[in-house]
Scaffold this motif. Structure first.
Motif, PDB file in Angstrom:
ATOM      1  N   PHE A  95       0.850  -1.184   0.000  1.00 59.96           N
ATOM      2  CA  PHE A  95       0.000   0.000   0.000  1.00 59.96           C
ATOM      3  C   PHE A  95       0.893   1.245   0.000  1.00 59.96           C
ATOM      4  O   PHE A  95       1.798   1.362   0.824  1.00 59.96           O
ATOM      5  CB  PHE A  95      -0.901   0.027   1.235  1.00 59.96           C
ATOM      6  N   VAL A  96       0.621   2.153  -0.930  1.00 57.84           N
ATOM      7  CA  VAL A  96       1.351   3.421  -0.991  1.00 57.84           C
ATOM      8  C   VAL A  96       0.510   4.469  -0.275  1.00 57.84           C
ATOM      9  O   VAL A  96      -0.592   4.813  -0.714  1.00 57.84           O
ATOM     10  CB  VAL A  96       1.618   3.845  -2.447  1.00 57.84           C
ATOM     11  N   ALA A  97       1.013   4.942   0.863  1.00 59.55           N
ATOM     12  CA  ALA A  97       0.248   5.879   1.676  1.00 59.55           C
ATOM     13  C   ALA A  97       1.162   6.542   2.691  1.00 59.55           C
ATOM     14  O   ALA A  97       2.244   6.050   3.001  1.00 59.55           O
ATOM     15  CB  ALA A  97      -0.899   5.155   2.402  1.00 59.55           C
ATOM     16  N   ASP A  98       0.696   7.669   3.206  1.00 61.13           N
ATOM     17  CA  ASP A  98       1.374   8.382   4.281  1.00 61.13           C
ATOM     18  C   ASP A  98       1.007   7.703   5.603  1.00 61.13           C
ATOM     19  O   ASP A  98      -0.172   7.426   5.855  1.00 61.13           O
ATOM     20  CB  ASP A  98       0.909   9.841   4.284  1.00 61.13           C
ATOM     21  N   VAL A  99       1.999   7.435   6.431  1.00 59.51           N
ATOM     22  CA  VAL A  99       1.706   6.757   7.700  1.00 59.51           C
ATOM     23  C   VAL A  99       0.905   7.630   8.659  1.00 59.51           C
ATOM     24  O   VAL A  99       0.398   7.131   9.666  1.00 59.51           O
ATOM     25  CB  VAL A  99       3.007   6.271   8.393  1.00 59.51           C
ATOM     26  N   SER A 100       0.776   8.910   8.342  1.00 60.53           N
ATOM     27  CA  SER A 100      -0.084   9.772   9.166  1.00 60.53           C
ATOM     28  C   SER A 100      -1.538   9.713   8.715  1.00 60.53           C
ATOM     29  O   SER A 100      -2.410  10.331   9.339  1.00 60.53           O
ATOM     30  CB  SER A 100       0.416  11.221   9.120  1.00 60.53           C
ATOM     31  N   ASP A 101      -1.810   8.983   7.635  1.00 60.68           N
ATOM     32  CA  ASP A 101      -3.171   8.855   7.110  1.00 60.68           C
ATOM     33  C   ASP A 101      -3.315   7.469   6.482  1.00 60.68           C
ATOM     34  O   ASP A 101      -3.405   7.317   5.272  1.00 60.68           O
ATOM     35  CB  ASP A 101      -3.445   9.952   6.082  1.00 60.68           C
ATOM     36  N   LEU A 102      -3.326   6.452   7.315  1.00 63.11           N
ATOM     37  CA  LEU A 102      -3.333   5.068   6.838  1.00 63.11           C
ATOM     38  C   LEU A 102      -4.674   4.715   6.190  1.00 63.11           C
ATOM     39  O   LEU A 102      -5.733   5.054   6.734  1.00 63.11           O
ATOM     40  CB  LEU A 102      -3.053   4.118   7.999  1.00 63.11           C
ATOM     41  N   PRO A 103      -4.650   4.026   5.064  1.00 63.77           N
ATOM     42  CA  PRO A 103      -5.879   3.728   4.318  1.00 63.77           C
ATOM     43  C   PRO A 103      -6.576   2.458   4.805  1.00 63.77           C
ATOM     44  O   PRO A 103      -6.999   1.619   4.002  1.00 63.77           O
ATOM     45  CB  PRO A 103      -5.358   3.558   2.884  1.00 63.77           C
ATOM     46  N   PHE A 104      -6.714   2.309   6.108  1.00 68.65           N
ATOM     47  CA  PHE A 104      -7.306   1.105   6.685  1.00 68.65           C
ATOM     48  C   PHE A 104      -8.384   1.497   7.690  1.00 68.65           C
ATOM     49  O   PHE A 104      -8.282   2.544   8.347  1.00 68.65           O
ATOM     50  CB  PHE A 104      -6.235   0.253   7.378  1.00 68.65           C
ATOM     51  N   GLU A 105      -9.360   0.630   7.830  1.00 69.31           N
ATOM     52  CA  GLU A 105     -10.399   0.859   8.818  1.00 69.31           C
ATOM     53  C   GLU A 105      -9.831   0.714  10.228  1.00 69.31           C
ATOM     54  O   GLU A 105      -8.800   0.073  10.437  1.00 69.31           O
ATOM     55  CB  GLU A 105     -11.540  -0.144   8.614  1.00 69.31           C
ATOM     56  N   ALA A 106     -10.513   1.310  11.169  1.00 68.53           N
ATOM     57  CA  ALA A 106     -10.107   1.176  12.572  1.00 68.53           C
ATOM     58  C   ALA A 106     -10.163  -0.293  12.979  1.00 68.53           C
ATOM     59  O   ALA A 106     -10.962  -1.078  12.465  1.00 68.53           O
ATOM     60  CB  ALA A 106     -11.015   2.015  13.462  1.00 68.53           C
ATOM     61  N   ALA A 107      -9.271  -0.667  13.880  1.00 68.55           N
ATOM     62  CA  ALA A 107      -9.238  -2.024  14.449  1.00 68.55           C
ATOM     63  C   ALA A 107      -9.078  -3.088  13.369  1.00 68.55           C
ATOM     64  O   ALA A 107      -9.784  -4.101  13.362  1.00 68.55           O
ATOM     65  CB  ALA A 107     -10.497  -2.274  15.272  1.00 68.55           C
ATOM     66  N   SER A 108      -8.123  -2.865  12.463  1.00 66.40           N
ATOM     67  CA  SER A 108      -7.888  -3.794  11.348  1.00 66.40           C
ATOM     68  C   SER A 108      -6.753  -4.779  11.608  1.00 66.40           C
ATOM     69  O   SER A 108      -6.715  -5.846  10.991  1.00 66.40           O
ATOM     70  CB  SER A 108      -7.572  -3.007  10.071  1.00 66.40           C
ATOM     71  N   TYR A 109      -5.812  -4.429  12.482  1.00 64.16           N
ATOM     72  CA  TYR A 109      -4.593  -5.222  12.622  1.00 64.16           C
ATOM     73  C   TYR A 109      -4.345  -5.646  14.068  1.00 64.16           C
ATOM     74  O   TYR A 109      -4.626  -4.911  15.009  1.00 64.16           O
ATOM     75  CB  TYR A 109      -3.387  -4.427  12.113  1.00 64.16           C
ATOM     76  N   ASP A 110      -3.787  -6.847  14.182  1.00 60.48           N
ATOM     77  CA  ASP A 110      -3.388  -7.357  15.496  1.00 60.48           C
ATOM     78  C   ASP A 110      -2.066  -6.753  15.946  1.00 60.48           C
ATOM     79  O   ASP A 110      -1.838  -6.547  17.143  1.00 60.48           O
ATOM     80  CB  ASP A 110      -3.239  -8.884  15.440  1.00 60.48           C
ATOM     81  N   ILE A 111      -1.169  -6.526  14.982  1.00 56.25           N
ATOM     82  CA  ILE A 111       0.176  -6.029  15.270  1.00 56.25           C
ATOM     83  C   ILE A 111       0.537  -4.965  14.236  1.00 56.25           C
ATOM     84  O   ILE A 111       0.289  -5.147  13.036  1.00 56.25           O
ATOM     85  CB  ILE A 111       1.214  -7.165  15.220  1.00 56.25           C
ATOM     86  N   VAL A 112       1.121  -3.874  14.697  1.00 54.38           N
ATOM     87  CA  VAL A 112       1.703  -2.871  13.808  1.00 54.38           C
ATOM     88  C   VAL A 112       3.188  -2.761  14.139  1.00 54.38           C
ATOM     89  O   VAL A 112       3.564  -2.663  15.316  1.00 54.38           O
ATOM     90  CB  VAL A 112       1.016  -1.500  13.951  1.00 54.38           C
TER      91      VAL A 112
END
Length: 259
Positions: A95-112
């Motif tokens: 995914f090409v995106a700014d880490v200050s504006d991640l293109p994912f829904e809230a509560a999408s990942y177990d680990i970042v």
């Protein structure tokens, strides 16, 4: 963020700005000598990877391209679903995106994961809060960043962080700090600075007849011999406040939705 004789091989590598250790040392020992990365890699291996397995979703936020994803194979080998996100497109970037504006829904990942990224962003608080947002309740953020580092990736090098500053960022983002770990102590930092001096020497305006022997001497002494000694001395540092940087593990509360 913007995007075969040993002697003959060693001398050629030296003046091609390559590492002598990569040619002469076993892989595991050579990696240990990379003091600027080793503490970060060991933190991810020991703290994050044991939590990864099939069914676990992992986001590498600010991953860099594939050649910069040093732990990519090990992360994939856990069986977890790995997504990579970076400001610059290229091989290995999902995914090409700014880490200050991640293109994912809230509560999408177990680990970042966020390794050596925070110093390159314009709004660190927004970035940490955004990573907290995409974590599931109970999810974990593994973040590493420098406290003492030469300027690099110019002009995208804005901050260095103390552990106190990182605690403030995590607390504001609603993350509980579970673990904070220095990236080595004074002697690890000294080893890195002495090795970094090679970059300074290469830029000096000296005649080649003086410059090449000086670089060879410095790399042999401070890129290897003294570095081994300093790494061992670092184990005796009881209070590593003069450190290269910090490794932080934060956890999102089971209830609530920070950011």
């Amino acid at each position: 963020m913007q995007c075969g004789h040993y002697r003959g091989r060693a001398v050629h590598a030296l003046f091609m700005n390559k590492s002598l250790g990569s040619l002469l040392l076993p892989d595991s020992f050579h990696e240990r000598m990379q003091v600027e990365r080793w503490h970060v890699h060991e933190f991810i291996r020991k703290e994050a990877m044991p939590l990864m397995k099939p069914g676990i979703k992992v986001l590498d936020a600010g991953s860099g391209r594939e050649q910069e994803q040093y732990l990519r194979k090990e992360l994939l080998a856990t069986g977890a679903t790995l997504h990579t996100c970076d400001f610059c497109e290229g091989p290995g970037v999902d995914f090409v995106a700014d880490v200050s504006d991640l293109p994912f829904e809230a509560a999408s990942y177990d680990i970042v994961l966020s390794t050596q990224v925070l110093e390159h962003v314009m709004d660190p608080q927004k970035v940490v809060s955004e990573m907290a947002r995409v974590l599931k309740p109970g999810g974990k953020l593994f973040l590493t960043t420098p406290q003492s580092s030469p300027l690099h990736n110019l002009p995208w090098n804005f901050f260095n962080f103390t552990n106190l500053g990182l605690r403030l960022l995590f607390d504001t983002a609603g993350l509980k700090v579970v673990k904070e770990q220095a990236q080595g102590g004074h002697f690890t930092l000294l080893a890195y600075q002495l090795h970094w001096t090679l970059n300074v020497l290469r830029g000096l305006s000296l005649p080649g007849v003086l410059k090449k022997p000086l670089i060879l001497f410095w790399q042999a002494c401070f890129g290897f011999l003294f570095k081994v000694i300093l790494i061992r001395l670092d184990r005796c540092d009881p209070d590593p406040l003069n450190t290269q940087g910090w490794n932080f593990l934060g956890e999102k509360p089971e209830s609530g939705n920070p950011a």
